[in-house]
Design an enzyme around this catalytic site. Structure first.
Site, PDB file in Angstrom:
ATOM      1  CG  ASP A  83      -1.981   0.963   1.286  1.00 51.38           C
ATOM      2  OD1 ASP A  83      -2.448   1.343   0.204  1.00 51.38           O
ATOM      3  OD2 ASP A  83      -2.393   1.361   2.391  1.00 51.38           O
ATOM      4  CD  GLU A 135      -3.841   8.481  -4.268  1.00 50.41           C
ATOM      5  OE1 GLU A 135      -3.675   7.436  -3.598  1.00 50.41           O
ATOM      6  OE2 GLU A 135      -3.887   9.609  -3.771  1.00 50.41           O
TER       7      GLU A 135
END
Ligand code: 13P
Length: 285
Positions: A83, A135
Site C-alpha cells: 500500500d 492513484e
C-alpha cells in the site's frame, strides 16, 4: 502450497456484483490474524495491506508467510497488497516475497511523472501476474510518511482518469473524491457527482482510500456508485490501542504479551466485522 491470490479477480467480481472488498492495513501477527479470522467467519474476500513502514517493521517475507497460513487453512480469497509504495525498488522486493497486488503511489508527481512511474511498475508487475493500483489526485492527510496538506489536495478529474488508465495499463484506480487519510476535522464531504463521472469514463475497479471516520451511509453510497475496494487503517488502530491502554490501566503490573494483546484483538475484531458488512462483501464465497 501457495494460495495467496491477486486482487484482480476479486475486484472484478466485486465490480460485477456491486459490493466492495475491504482492504485492512495490518502490522503484525495479531492484526493479520484478526482480519483473516473475521473474513473467514463472514465468508468475505479480503485484502491485507502493508505500507512501506509496516513492511520495514514486520518484513515482507513474514507477512506473506503468515498470510499463507490463513490462505492454506481457509477457503476464502486472501490477497496481500503493498500500500502506498512510492518507489519501484520496494515493490520489486515485495513481489519477490510473494505479494500479488501492489499500489504504486506516484500521485505527488505531475501527470507525466505519475504515468511514467506507474507504467514502469505495471510492466514489471504484470510479468509476475501481480495486479497494480495507481492513484490520480491527492488525498488530504497522513498515511505512513506521506503527508498531504489541505491546500495541496487535488480531486481526480474524470477525463484525465481515463487517459491515465489507458497510458499506464493499471488494474485499479484510487480516486480522490473528498476522503482523507486519518481522522477528519469536520464531517467528510464526498463528491459523488465526480465519482459518477469517473465511473462513466473508466472500466477498471475504483478504490476508496481514507475510509476511516466516514459514515457508513457515505461508504455504502460510494460503493453503489462504483467503488470496489475500501481501505481502512485508522478505524482499526484506534480501538486496538484504546483497548490495550484500558487493559494496562486496569492491570498496571501485567507484562504477559498474550494477555494485553487479547483485548486489542477483540476490539479490532468488532470493527473488522462491521466494515465487512458495510462493504457488503460477506457471504460472497
Ligand atoms: P484511513 O487510515 O483513513 O482508514 O486510510 C487508510 C488508507 O487509505 C490506506 O491506504
Amino acid at each position: 502450497m501457495f494460495k495467496i491470490v491477486s486482487t484482480r479477480e476479486m475486484l472484478i467480481k466485486a465490480q460485477i456484483e456491486k459490493y466492495a472488498v475491504p482492504a485492512f492495513n495490518i502490522h503484525n501477527l495479531e492484526t493479520l490474524q484478526v482480519v483473516i479470522e473475521v473474513a473467514m467467519e463472514l465468508r468475505s474476500p479480503v485484502i491485507l495491506a502493508g505500507t512501506p513502514s509496516t513492511i520495514e517493521y514486520a518484513g515482507d517475507n513474514y507477512i506473506v508467510a503468515m498470510a499463507n497460513v490463513g490462505a492454506n487453512k481457509y477457503d476464502i480469497p486472501i490477497a496481500v497488497h503493498l500500500d502506498h509504495f512510492q518507489e519501484i525498488d520496494g515493490i520489486k522486493g515485495g513481489i519477490e516475497a510473494g505479494f500479488k497486488s501492489v499500489m504504486i503511489d506516484a500521485s505527488h508527481k505531475d501527470f507525466q511523472g505519475n504515468v511514467n512511474t506507474v507504467k514502469e511498475v505495471v510492466e514489471y508487475a504484470h510479468r509476475y501476474d501481480v495486479a497494480v493500483e495507481g492513484e490520480l489526485g491527492k488525498l488530504i492527510g497522513k498515511e505512513d510518511s506521506l503527508i498531504v496538506e489541505e491546500k495541496d489536495s487535488v480531486y481526480t478529474d474524470p477525463e484525465t482518469a481515463s487517459e491515465f488508465i489507458n497510458l499506464t495499463g493499471i488494474d485499479s484506480l484510487a480516486v480522490a473524491i473528498g476522503t482523507a487519510h486519518g481522522l477528519y476535522k469536520g464531517s467528510p464531504k464526498l463528491d459523488f457527482l465526480r465519482l459518477k463521472k469517473i465511473k462513466e469514463k473508466v472500466r477498471v475497479p475504483l478504490v476508496l482510500h481514507g475510509a476511516s471516520d466516514v459514515g457508513d451511509e457515505l461508504v455504502r453510497k460510494a460503493i453503489s456508485l462504483g467503488i470496489c475496494k475500501v481501505n481502512v487503517a485508522t478505524d482499526l488502530k484506534i480501538p486496538f490501542a484504546n483497548a490495550v491502554k484500558k487493559y494496562f490501566k486496569e492491570n498496571p503490573n501485567e507484562n504477559d504479551i498474550r494477555k494485553y494483546m487479547t483485548p486489542g484483538k477483540d476490539a479490532m475484531r468488532e470493527v473488522v466485522k462491521h466494515k465487512i458488512m458495510v462493504c457488503g462483501s460477506n457471504g460472497r464465497y
